[in-house]
Design a protein around this motif. Structure first.
Motif, PDB file in Angstrom:
ATOM      1  N   SER A  74       0.826  -1.204   0.000  1.00  0.00           N
ATOM      2  CA  SER A  74       0.000   0.000   0.000  1.00  0.00           C
ATOM      3  C   SER A  74       0.866   1.261   0.000  1.00  0.00           C
ATOM      4  CB  SER A  74      -0.945   0.008   1.197  1.00  0.00           C
ATOM      5  OG  SER A  74      -0.207   0.047   2.402  1.00  0.00           O
ATOM      6  N   THR A  75       1.983   1.225   0.725  1.00  0.00           N
ATOM      7  CA  THR A  75       2.888   2.378   0.743  1.00  0.00           C
ATOM      8  C   THR A  75       3.536   2.564  -0.615  1.00  0.00           C
ATOM      9  OG1 THR A  75       3.354   1.938   3.058  1.00  0.00           O
ATOM     10  CG2 THR A  75       4.862   3.395   1.908  1.00  0.00           C
ATOM     11  N   THR A  76       3.971   1.485  -1.239  1.00  0.00           N
ATOM     12  CA  THR A  76       4.591   1.568  -2.551  1.00  0.00           C
ATOM     13  C   THR A  76       3.598   2.087  -3.575  1.00  0.00           C
ATOM     14  OG1 THR A  76       5.972  -0.321  -1.965  1.00  0.00           O
ATOM     15  CG2 THR A  76       5.881   0.277  -4.288  1.00  0.00           C
ATOM     16  N   THR A  77       2.364   1.614  -3.524  1.00  0.00           N
ATOM     17  CA  THR A  77       1.328   2.069  -4.441  1.00  0.00           C
ATOM     18  C   THR A  77       1.013   3.550  -4.218  1.00  0.00           C
ATOM     19  OG1 THR A  77       0.390  -0.150  -4.400  1.00  0.00           O
ATOM     20  CG2 THR A  77      -0.996   1.599  -5.280  1.00  0.00           C
ATOM     21  N   ALA A  78       0.954   3.971  -2.957  1.00  0.00           N
ATOM     22  CA  ALA A  78       0.670   5.372  -2.648  1.00  0.00           C
ATOM     23  C   ALA A  78       1.789   6.272  -3.172  1.00  0.00           C
ATOM     24  CB  ALA A  78       0.501   5.560  -1.147  1.00  0.00           C
ATOM     25  N   ARG A  79       3.035   5.832  -2.997  1.00  0.00           N
ATOM     26  CA  ARG A  79       4.153   6.631  -3.506  1.00  0.00           C
ATOM     27  C   ARG A  79       4.114   6.725  -5.023  1.00  0.00           C
ATOM     28  NH1 ARG A  79       8.973   4.106   0.092  1.00  0.00           N
ATOM     29  NH2 ARG A  79       8.447   5.145   2.037  1.00  0.00           N
ATOM     30  N   ARG A  80       3.808   5.625  -5.685  1.00  0.00           N
ATOM     31  CA  ARG A  80       3.771   5.623  -7.146  1.00  0.00           C
ATOM     32  C   ARG A  80       2.654   6.537  -7.642  1.00  0.00           C
ATOM     33  NH1 ARG A  80       2.702   0.291  -8.643  1.00  0.00           N
ATOM     34  NH2 ARG A  80       4.760  -0.206  -7.868  1.00  0.00           N
ATOM     35  N   SER A  81       1.486   6.462  -7.016  1.00  0.00           N
ATOM     36  CA  SER A  81       0.386   7.313  -7.472  1.00  0.00           C
ATOM     37  C   SER A  81       0.684   8.783  -7.187  1.00  0.00           C
ATOM     38  CB  SER A  81      -0.936   6.892  -6.830  1.00  0.00           C
ATOM     39  OG  SER A  81      -0.907   7.141  -5.448  1.00  0.00           O
TER      40      SER A  81
ATOM     41  N   ARG B   3       3.681  10.111  -7.171  1.00  0.00           N
ATOM     42  CA  ARG B   3       4.670  10.476  -8.178  1.00  0.00           C
ATOM     43  C   ARG B   3       3.990  10.744  -9.515  1.00  0.00           C
ATOM     44  NH1 ARG B   3       8.289   6.056  -8.194  1.00  0.00           N
ATOM     45  NH2 ARG B   3       9.051   6.904  -6.255  1.00  0.00           N
ATOM     46  N   GLU B   4       3.033   9.909  -9.879  1.00  0.00           N
ATOM     47  CA  GLU B   4       2.311  10.101 -11.132  1.00  0.00           C
ATOM     48  C   GLU B   4       1.520  11.398 -11.120  1.00  0.00           C
ATOM     49  OE1 GLU B   4       0.020   6.540 -11.445  1.00  0.00           O
ATOM     50  OE2 GLU B   4       1.709   5.332 -12.129  1.00  0.00           O
ATOM     51  N   GLN B   5       0.928  11.734  -9.980  1.00  0.00           N
ATOM     52  CA  GLN B   5       0.187  12.989  -9.869  1.00  0.00           C
ATOM     53  C   GLN B   5       1.129  14.184 -10.030  1.00  0.00           C
ATOM     54  OE1 GLN B   5      -1.817  12.857  -6.122  1.00  0.00           O
ATOM     55  NE2 GLN B   5      -3.339  11.361  -6.803  1.00  0.00           N
ATOM     56  N   MET B   6       2.309  14.100  -9.429  1.00  0.00           N
ATOM     57  CA  MET B   6       3.271  15.192  -9.543  1.00  0.00           C
ATOM     58  C   MET B   6       3.728  15.347 -10.996  1.00  0.00           C
ATOM     59  SD  MET B   6       3.625  16.669  -6.684  1.00  0.00           S
ATOM     60  CE  MET B   6       5.097  17.610  -6.953  1.00  0.00           C
ATOM     61  N   VAL B   7       3.953  14.238 -11.680  1.00  0.00           N
ATOM     62  CA  VAL B   7       4.353  14.298 -13.085  1.00  0.00           C
ATOM     63  C   VAL B   7       3.240  14.915 -13.913  1.00  0.00           C
ATOM     64  CG1 VAL B   7       4.843  12.867 -15.109  1.00  0.00           C
ATOM     65  CG2 VAL B   7       6.032  12.431 -12.970  1.00  0.00           C
ATOM     66  N   ASP B   8       2.002  14.552 -13.623  1.00  0.00           N
ATOM     67  CA  ASP B   8       0.868  15.105 -14.361  1.00  0.00           C
ATOM     68  C   ASP B   8       0.749  16.611 -14.165  1.00  0.00           C
ATOM     69  OD1 ASP B   8       0.273  12.598 -15.295  1.00  0.00           O
ATOM     70  OD2 ASP B   8      -1.340  12.219 -13.841  1.00  0.00           O
ATOM     71  N   VAL B   9       1.098  17.093 -12.976  1.00  0.00           N
ATOM     72  CA  VAL B   9       1.021  18.527 -12.696  1.00  0.00           C
ATOM     73  C   VAL B   9       2.202  19.267 -13.320  1.00  0.00           C
ATOM     74  CG1 VAL B   9       1.171  20.243 -10.835  1.00  0.00           C
ATOM     75  CG2 VAL B   9      -0.332  18.272 -10.592  1.00  0.00           C
ATOM     76  N   ILE B  10       3.394  18.695 -13.225  1.00  0.00           N
ATOM     77  CA  ILE B  10       4.611  19.379 -13.657  1.00  0.00           C
ATOM     78  C   ILE B  10       4.778  19.353 -15.171  1.00  0.00           C
ATOM     79  CG2 ILE B  10       7.134  19.246 -13.569  1.00  0.00           C
ATOM     80  CD1 ILE B  10       6.858  18.464 -10.650  1.00  0.00           C
ATOM     81  N   ASP B  11       4.332  18.311 -15.835  1.00  0.00           N
ATOM     82  CA  ASP B  11       4.550  18.151 -17.273  1.00  0.00           C
ATOM     83  C   ASP B  11       4.012  19.324 -18.100  1.00  0.00           C
ATOM     84  OD1 ASP B  11       5.634  16.663 -19.416  1.00  0.00           O
ATOM     85  OD2 ASP B  11       3.618  15.917 -19.914  1.00  0.00           O
ATOM     86  N   PRO B  12       2.764  19.773 -17.911  1.00  0.00           N
ATOM     87  CA  PRO B  12       2.295  20.926 -18.702  1.00  0.00           C
ATOM     88  C   PRO B  12       3.079  22.206 -18.404  1.00  0.00           C
ATOM     89  CG  PRO B  12       0.438  19.848 -17.615  1.00  0.00           C
ATOM     90  CD  PRO B  12       1.678  19.206 -17.115  1.00  0.00           C
ATOM     91  N   LEU B  13       3.477  22.384 -17.149  1.00  0.00           N
ATOM     92  CA  LEU B  13       4.260  23.570 -16.802  1.00  0.00           C
ATOM     93  C   LEU B  13       5.629  23.537 -17.476  1.00  0.00           C
ATOM     94  CD1 LEU B  13       3.436  23.818 -12.996  1.00  0.00           C
ATOM     95  CD2 LEU B  13       2.536  25.221 -14.843  1.00  0.00           C
TER      96      LEU B  13
END
Length: 99
Positions: A22-29, A31-41
């Motif tokens: 659950s911790t590994t999954t939470a970290r991965r999700s 990270r994916e959210q951060m990439v989704d936010v940072i990529d357009p910027l």
């Protein structure tokens, strides 16, 4: 919630920490959210830098092409000034350590 579950190693002496799923999954999700936010910027920043490069480069190159000796003299003067300030800062630091 404990981030690691401890288990004994196969020898039975040293504990081994393994991350829970659950911790590994939470970290991965996360990270994916951060990439989704940072990529357009990042794409916007790249586009703006490209635009600035296209507009400013000709304006900066023109005076250098017209007066190359002046450009070299100005850059050499700035280099000497920065070097002198650096030497003064080093000497002031050495002086304060000696006291």
């Amino acid at each position: 919630m404990v981030p690691f579950e401890t288990e004994l190693a196969s020898t039975g002496t040293a504990p081994v920490a393994e991350p829970t799923t659950s911790t590994t999954t939470a970290r991965r999700s996360m990270r994916e959210q951060m990439v989704d936010v940072i990529d357009p910027l990042q794409k916007q920043l790249d586009a703006k830098l490209h635009e600035l490069d296209e507009t400013l480069r000709p304006r900066l190159e023109q005076p250098v092409k017209e007066k190359p000796l002046l450009a070299v003299a100005v850059s050499a003067g700035v280099g000497v000034l920065v070097g002198a300030l650096t030497v003064m800062a080093v000497l002031a630091g050495a002086r304060s350590k000696a006291e």
